[in-house]
Design an enzyme around this catalytic site. Sequence first.
Site, PDB file in Angstrom:
ATOM      1  CG  ASP A 274      -1.842   1.171   1.289  1.00  0.00           C
ATOM      2  OD1 ASP A 274      -2.916   1.052   0.680  1.00  0.00           O
ATOM      3  OD2 ASP A 274      -1.515   2.220   1.892  1.00  0.00           O
TER       4      ASP A 274
ATOM      5  CE1 TYR B 261       0.507   7.906   2.548  1.00  0.00           C
ATOM      6  CE2 TYR B 261       0.980   5.640   1.961  1.00  0.00           C
ATOM      7  CZ  TYR B 261       0.151   6.575   2.550  1.00  0.00           C
ATOM      8  OH  TYR B 261      -1.009   6.161   3.148  1.00  0.00           O
TER       9      TYR B 261
ATOM     10  CE  LYS C 220      -3.804   4.625   0.487  1.00  0.00           C
ATOM     11  NZ  LYS C 220      -2.390   4.535   0.883  1.00  0.00           N
TER      12      LYS C 220
ATOM     13  CG  HIS D  93      -4.882   9.561   0.176  1.00  0.00           C
ATOM     14  ND1 HIS D  93      -3.535   9.494  -0.068  1.00  0.00           N
ATOM     15  CD2 HIS D  93      -5.040   9.166   1.463  1.00  0.00           C
ATOM     16  CE1 HIS D  93      -2.909   9.079   1.028  1.00  0.00           C
ATOM     17  NE2 HIS D  93      -3.804   8.881   1.968  1.00  0.00           N
TER      18      HIS D  93
ATOM     19  CB  SER E 134      -8.741   6.218   1.280  1.00  0.00           C
ATOM     20  OG  SER E 134      -8.097   6.252   2.529  1.00  0.00           O
TER      21      SER E 134
ATOM     22  CD  GLN F 100      -5.696   2.559   2.920  1.00  0.00           C
ATOM     23  OE1 GLN F 100      -4.885   3.403   3.283  1.00  0.00           O
ATOM     24  NE2 GLN F 100      -5.451   1.745   1.910  1.00  0.00           N
TER      25      GLN F 100
ATOM     26  N   GLY G 229      -2.524   1.433  15.702  1.00  0.00           N
ATOM     27  CA  GLY G 229      -2.745   2.715  16.381  1.00  0.00           C
ATOM     28  C   GLY G 229      -1.622   3.697  16.077  1.00  0.00           C
ATOM     29  CD  GLN G 230      -1.522   7.016  12.265  1.00  0.00           C
ATOM     30  OE1 GLN G 230      -2.097   7.934  12.841  1.00  0.00           O
ATOM     31  NE2 GLN G 230      -1.051   7.120  11.022  1.00  0.00           N
TER      32      GLN G 230
ATOM     33  CE  LYS H 119       6.667   3.178   8.134  1.00  0.00           C
ATOM     34  NZ  LYS H 119       7.215   4.214   9.015  1.00  0.00           N
TER      35      LYS H 119
ATOM     36  CE  LYS I 233      12.406 -12.448   8.217  1.00  0.00           C
ATOM     37  NZ  LYS I 233      13.716 -12.799   8.752  1.00  0.00           N
TER      38      LYS I 233
HETATM   39  P1  NAD Z   1       0.555   1.607  11.933  1.00  0.00           P
HETATM   40  O1  NAD Z   1      -0.625   1.459  12.804  1.00  0.00           O
HETATM   41  O2  NAD Z   1       0.851   0.549  10.931  1.00  0.00           O
HETATM   42  O3  NAD Z   1       1.812   1.816  12.906  1.00  0.00           O
HETATM   43  C1  NAD Z   1       3.093   1.913  12.383  1.00  0.00           C
HETATM   44  C2  NAD Z   1       4.110   2.140  13.492  1.00  0.00           C
HETATM   45  O4  NAD Z   1       4.036   1.095  14.474  1.00  0.00           O
HETATM   46  C3  NAD Z   1       5.516   2.042  12.902  1.00  0.00           C
HETATM   47  O5  NAD Z   1       6.007   3.289  12.566  1.00  0.00           O
HETATM   48  C4  NAD Z   1       6.319   1.399  14.000  1.00  0.00           C
HETATM   49  O6  NAD Z   1       6.885   2.420  14.766  1.00  0.00           O
HETATM   50  C5  NAD Z   1       5.337   0.672  14.839  1.00  0.00           C
HETATM   51  N1  NAD Z   1       5.418  -0.794  14.673  1.00  0.00           N
HETATM   52  C6  NAD Z   1       5.087  -1.525  13.583  1.00  0.00           C
HETATM   53  N2  NAD Z   1       5.184  -2.839  13.838  1.00  0.00           N
HETATM   54  C7  NAD Z   1       5.619  -2.940  15.109  1.00  0.00           C
HETATM   55  C8  NAD Z   1       5.902  -4.038  15.943  1.00  0.00           C
HETATM   56  N3  NAD Z   1       5.740  -5.293  15.507  1.00  0.00           N
HETATM   57  N4  NAD Z   1       6.348  -3.791  17.201  1.00  0.00           N
HETATM   58  C9  NAD Z   1       6.502  -2.530  17.663  1.00  0.00           C
HETATM   59  N5  NAD Z   1       6.225  -1.435  16.917  1.00  0.00           N
HETATM   60  C10 NAD Z   1       5.793  -1.645  15.658  1.00  0.00           C
HETATM   61  O7  NAD Z   1       0.462   3.070  11.250  1.00  0.00           O
HETATM   62  P2  NAD Z   1       0.510   3.680   9.794  1.00  0.00           P
HETATM   63  O8  NAD Z   1       1.788   3.390   9.116  1.00  0.00           O
HETATM   64  O9  NAD Z   1       0.131   5.098   9.915  1.00  0.00           O
HETATM   65  O10 NAD Z   1      -0.664   2.913   9.010  1.00  0.00           O
HETATM   66  C11 NAD Z   1      -0.431   1.757   8.279  1.00  0.00           C
HETATM   67  C12 NAD Z   1      -0.530   2.002   6.783  1.00  0.00           C
HETATM   68  O11 NAD Z   1      -1.837   2.459   6.434  1.00  0.00           O
HETATM   69  C13 NAD Z   1       0.376   3.127   6.286  1.00  0.00           C
HETATM   70  O12 NAD Z   1       1.724   2.779   6.245  1.00  0.00           O
HETATM   71  C14 NAD Z   1      -0.260   3.453   4.982  1.00  0.00           C
HETATM   72  O13 NAD Z   1       0.086   2.502   3.992  1.00  0.00           O
HETATM   73  C15 NAD Z   1      -1.740   3.377   5.352  1.00  0.00           C
HETATM   74  N6  NAD Z   1      -2.301   4.677   5.783  1.00  0.00           N
HETATM   75  C16 NAD Z   1      -3.315   5.216   5.052  1.00  0.00           C
HETATM   76  C17 NAD Z   1      -3.889   6.431   5.409  1.00  0.00           C
HETATM   77  C18 NAD Z   1      -5.004   6.968   4.597  1.00  0.00           C
HETATM   78  O14 NAD Z   1      -5.372   8.121   4.797  1.00  0.00           O
HETATM   79  N7  NAD Z   1      -5.551   6.210   3.689  1.00  0.00           N
HETATM   80  C19 NAD Z   1      -3.424   7.123   6.527  1.00  0.00           C
HETATM   81  C20 NAD Z   1      -2.391   6.565   7.272  1.00  0.00           C
HETATM   82  C21 NAD Z   1      -1.856   5.332   6.895  1.00  0.00           C
END
Ligand code: NAD
Length: 279
Positions: free
Chosen positions: A45, A50, A75, A108, A145, A167, A197-198, A236, A244
């Site tokens: 994605d 980005y 997007k 988007h 999205s 999305q 939760g980012q 992500k 993994k």
């Molecule tokens: P996420 O919820 O995937 O969190 C990512 C963060 O969590 C990473 O930066 C890392 O610090 C941490 N993390 C990941 N795996 C981990 C693990 N196993 N243990 C500990 N920490 C870990 O947040 P995101 O990246 O914002 O969202 C996921 C994806 O969704 C994005 O990368 C993107 O592709 C998409 N996205 C879309 C929109 C939209 O508006 N459509 C907005 C935000 C994100």
Amino acid sequence: MVKVYKMNDGLSIPAVGFGTFKAADGEEAYQSTLAALKAGYRHIDTAAIYRNEESVGRAIKDSGIPREELFVTTKLWNDSHSYEAAKEALATSLEKLQLDYVDLYLIHWPNPKAIRDHWEEGNAEAWRYMEDAQQAGLIRSIGVSNFLVHHLEALAKTARVTPAVNQIRLAPGCYQEEVVNYCREHKIVIEAWGPLGQGELFTNTEMQVLANKYGKTIAQLALAWSVYEGFLPLPKSVHQDRIKENLNFDDIKLSAEDAEQIKQLAGATPAPDPDSKDF
Ligand code: NAD
């Protein structure tokens, strides 16, 4: 990860995708995407905004995985909500990704600040181009999205094709009930962005207690919950071990009670309001 969801256009989509938001263009996005493909992700994605499509595309190419085994999403950004601008935006994304087609192309955001007084028309026109591009084979599936119910209903007035995907932000404690129900009724696949939760979940003690109970990590529990709900999570990471780890949650059998607790988790950041965002 072999599980797929069926979309309302008849095509399949791998049930977990690899997120690339904030993976910096260059080595970071290239190496992390390559690591994800090696680990077994088949769904990537990205997005024009980005600014890493070139690196993602290079990783896809260098992975050597046959194109038909991959599912690639990008997007349309907020500056391209017209027929002509959407056409240009898709052409630019395809060029950067070095692809002849994308598997999924999403609008988007539904209500960009610059067109706040005529967002319905902007979405309808971008969508009209996406429908034509789908016909022409440049996009396999089309979706949206961050659309709420009123955005989806507005789009439905002129759309020839129902979105295959929406999305939206969905994570433990961040559950957008109204739009989730609408999507389920209309057989729109619900992708979960920010499924971890980012990052904020990792300090949540309630999640830690539950993760310990299942002998898994917080990330794995959150992803298992997402799939339990029928969502398609897009975790992500740029770290190989976490990349993994985030694919290894299939064996978690969540109880209904625990799933409900995760749904109601306290302290989560709510989803952003697309009608008042500052972009
Ligand atoms: P996420 O919820 O995937 O969190 C990512 C963060 O969590 C990473 O930066 C890392 O610090 C941490 N993390 C990941 N795996 C981990 C693990 N196993 N243990 C500990 N920490 C870990 O947040 P995101 O990246 O914002 O969202 C996921 C994806 O969704 C994005 O990368 C993107 O592709 C998409 N996205 C879309 C929109 C939209 O508006 N459509 C907005 C935000 C994100």
